[in-house]
Design a protein around this motif. Structure first.
Motif, PDB file in Angstrom:
ATOM      1  N   ASN A   1      47.909 -30.617  18.350  1.00  0.00           N
ATOM      2  CA  ASN A   1      47.764 -30.445  19.797  1.00  0.00           C
ATOM      3  C   ASN A   1      46.697 -31.451  20.250  1.00  0.00           C
ATOM      4  OD1 ASN A   1      45.232 -29.344  19.289  1.00  0.00           O
ATOM      5  ND2 ASN A   1      45.836 -27.240  19.709  1.00  0.00           N
ATOM      6  N   GLU A   2      46.393 -31.455  21.544  1.00  0.00           N
ATOM      7  CA  GLU A   2      45.507 -32.513  22.063  1.00  0.00           C
ATOM      8  C   GLU A   2      44.089 -32.412  21.485  1.00  0.00           C
ATOM      9  OE1 GLU A   2      45.467 -32.015  26.408  1.00  0.00           O
ATOM     10  OE2 GLU A   2      46.066 -29.954  26.023  1.00  0.00           O
ATOM     11  N   THR A   3      43.608 -31.182  21.282  1.00  0.00           N
ATOM     12  CA  THR A   3      42.258 -31.018  20.729  1.00  0.00           C
ATOM     13  C   THR A   3      42.191 -31.562  19.306  1.00  0.00           C
ATOM     14  OG1 THR A   3      42.230 -28.938  21.930  1.00  0.00           O
ATOM     15  CG2 THR A   3      40.421 -29.297  20.404  1.00  0.00           C
TER      16      THR A   3
ATOM     17  N   ILE B   1      54.192 -35.932  17.038  1.00  0.00           N
ATOM     18  CA  ILE B   1      54.533 -35.085  18.189  1.00  0.00           C
ATOM     19  C   ILE B   1      53.263 -34.356  18.610  1.00  0.00           C
ATOM     20  CG2 ILE B   1      55.866 -33.084  18.966  1.00  0.00           C
ATOM     21  CD1 ILE B   1      58.137 -34.037  17.140  1.00  0.00           C
ATOM     22  N   ILE B   2      52.842 -34.600  19.854  1.00  0.00           N
ATOM     23  CA  ILE B   2      51.587 -34.015  20.351  1.00  0.00           C
ATOM     24  C   ILE B   2      51.925 -32.971  21.403  1.00  0.00           C
ATOM     25  CG2 ILE B   2      49.338 -34.518  21.399  1.00  0.00           C
ATOM     26  CD1 ILE B   2      50.104 -37.570  20.708  1.00  0.00           C
ATOM     27  N   THR B   3      51.428 -31.741  21.206  1.00  0.00           N
ATOM     28  CA  THR B   3      51.621 -30.728  22.253  1.00  0.00           C
ATOM     29  C   THR B   3      50.406 -30.758  23.183  1.00  0.00           C
ATOM     30  OG1 THR B   3      50.689 -28.949  20.890  1.00  0.00           O
ATOM     31  CG2 THR B   3      53.071 -29.265  20.788  1.00  0.00           C
ATOM     32  N   LEU B   4      50.701 -30.646  24.487  1.00  0.00           N
ATOM     33  CA  LEU B   4      49.662 -30.848  25.505  1.00  0.00           C
ATOM     34  C   LEU B   4      49.535 -29.639  26.428  1.00  0.00           C
ATOM     35  CD1 LEU B   4      50.862 -34.474  26.352  1.00  0.00           C
ATOM     36  CD2 LEU B   4      48.782 -33.894  25.093  1.00  0.00           C
ATOM     37  N   GLY B   5      49.777 -28.448  25.893  1.00  0.00           N
ATOM     38  CA  GLY B   5      49.640 -27.235  26.707  1.00  0.00           C
ATOM     39  C   GLY B   5      50.526 -27.298  27.935  1.00  0.00           C
ATOM     40  N   SER B   6      49.951 -26.989  29.104  1.00  0.00           N
ATOM     41  CA  SER B   6      50.750 -26.965  30.337  1.00  0.00           C
ATOM     42  C   SER B   6      51.163 -28.365  30.789  1.00  0.00           C
ATOM     43  CB  SER B   6      49.974 -26.256  31.451  1.00  0.00           C
ATOM     44  OG  SER B   6      48.765 -26.942  31.653  1.00  0.00           O
ATOM     45  N   ARG B   7      50.710 -29.407  30.070  1.00  0.00           N
ATOM     46  CA  ARG B   7      51.139 -30.779  30.402  1.00  0.00           C
ATOM     47  C   ARG B   7      52.388 -31.192  29.614  1.00  0.00           C
ATOM     48  NH1 ARG B   7      46.502 -34.949  29.740  1.00  0.00           N
ATOM     49  NH2 ARG B   7      45.751 -33.607  28.063  1.00  0.00           N
ATOM     50  N   GLY B   8      52.923 -30.295  28.766  1.00  0.00           N
ATOM     51  CA  GLY B   8      54.150 -30.611  28.043  1.00  0.00           C
ATOM     52  C   GLY B   8      53.883 -31.157  26.652  1.00  0.00           C
ATOM     53  N   SER B   9      54.680 -32.130  26.237  1.00  0.00           N
ATOM     54  CA  SER B   9      54.534 -32.674  24.884  1.00  0.00           C
ATOM     55  C   SER B   9      55.054 -34.104  24.860  1.00  0.00           C
ATOM     56  CB  SER B   9      55.294 -31.816  23.874  1.00  0.00           C
ATOM     57  OG  SER B   9      56.630 -31.647  24.278  1.00  0.00           O
ATOM     58  N   VAL B  10      54.694 -34.817  23.793  1.00  0.00           N
ATOM     59  CA  VAL B  10      55.115 -36.210  23.693  1.00  0.00           C
ATOM     60  C   VAL B  10      55.438 -36.529  22.235  1.00  0.00           C
ATOM     61  CG1 VAL B  10      52.702 -37.005  23.585  1.00  0.00           C
ATOM     62  CG2 VAL B  10      54.440 -38.590  24.264  1.00  0.00           C
TER      63      VAL B  10
END
Ligand code: ATP
Length: 303
Positions: free
Chosen positions: A184-186, A218-227
């Motif tokens: 995830n982003e953190t 693959i990065i998960t970005l919470g309420s910002r979605g994922s990439v």
């Protein structure tokens, strides 16, 4: 079995209190709940609820939580024959205190999870060899994670590595041997030491990791979605709009669902979209595993 999750299980001990006790003080709290969690168990349960055949390799303690943990996995259809007792240990537990402002204070005691060893992988080897996908996180010892990655490579099994919680000493060479690296982003921020506040910053940090030889990031970005990043290609998945009630365990829901659909059809972008929808559905309910929809409920959510 399609999917093997080699990872943790934890028992959440949730106390709801009006205020936190000071040192030396005893307070009465109005409510308590016990929940099954742990990143490994959450991801296994999410995939199994969708219909995947999932086995878990995990350790429980020599205590009254062990039986409950195994029964909980079995209730959701996870094969738990390789969930074994680490003698003389406690199960992994997470005492959680939630105050009347909904603020959490959480302690994590790894307990038996810290005793999952390469010998446990060897003991499950014959069943593991029949799996097509292995899913790993970092709530178990790093040498066991590395041993599992070597095992998977030698046996032609695809690997998803979820570097959670972020561990500073993670050997990126091992991450590069995995087919999918999913922070995830953190975790991305901790692993790279770079800021991740804006989308440009996320992509820059992602490029830094890819530059070290990762296959798929693959990065998960919470309420910002994922990439999803692969080489120079970037594929964004917008968040599925929902009214979020409780986002705990959303990342595990995403990974368990992604694993299931990756095995089903092998289309990475489509599996990510399903994972995004599934995780969004999960945040509309309370709790972790209990908020994960089964296949029918997920189907209704989509339509
Ligand atoms: P946890 O540690 O609680 O399991 P995480 O921080 O690892 O979660 P997130 O990146 O917060 O995981 O969320 C995973 C995915 O869940 C996101 O990429 C997104 O698809 C979905 N998601 C999370 N929060 C929301 C939200 N508020 N609305 C819609 N989708 C969400």
């Amino acid at each position: 079995m399609d999917i093997a999750v080699i990872g943790s299980n934890m028992v959440d001990l949730i106390t709801y209190t009006n205020s936190m006790p000071k040192a030396g003080e005893t307070l009465e709290a109005p409510d308590f709940a016990l929940g099954c969690g742990g990143k490994g168990a959450n991801q296994a349960v999410a995939a199994a609820k969708l219909g995947a055949s999932v086995m878990m390799v995990s350790k429980v303690g020599e205590d009254l939580f062990a039986d409950n943990t195994v029964k909980n996995l079995q209730r959701f259809g996870v094969d738990a024959q390789h969930v074994t007792v680490a003698a003389g240990t406690s199960s992994g537990v997470a005492p959680i205190f939630v105050d009347d402002q909904s603020q959490n204070r959480i302690l994590i005691i790894k307990g038996a999870n810290a005793h999952l060893s390469p010998a446990d992988i060897d003991a499950a080897a014959e069943d593991l060899k029949r799996c097509r996908l292995m899913v790993l996180q970092l709530e178990i010892p790093l040498p066991t994670v590395y041993y599992a990655i070597d095992f998977a490579r030698q046996n032609g099994i695809q690997v998803i590595l979820n570097p959670a919680p972020a561990v500073a000493g993670l050997d990126i060479d091992y991450a590069c041997q995995c087919d999918f690296f999913m922070p995830n982003e953190t975790e991305l921020e901790i692993l790279t030491g770079l800021p991740v506040s804006t989308e440009d910053e996320v992509l820059r940090a992602g490029q830094m990791l890819l530059g070290r030889g990762l296959k798929n990031l693959i990065i998960t970005l919470g309420s910002r979605g994922s990439v999803w990043m692969q080489g120079d290609a970037v594929h964004r998945i917008k968040p599925t709009p929902v009214k979020a009630i409780d986002t705990s365990g959303a990342g595990d829901a995403f990974i368990g669902c992604f694993a299931h659909f990756l095995i089903q059809h092998g289309d990475i972008a489509k599996a990510m979209q399903s994972a995004s929808d599934y995780a969004a559905c999960s945040v509309t309910g309370r709790g972790t595993q209990l908020s994960y929809p089964d296949a029918d409920t997920f189907h209704r959510f989509l339509n």
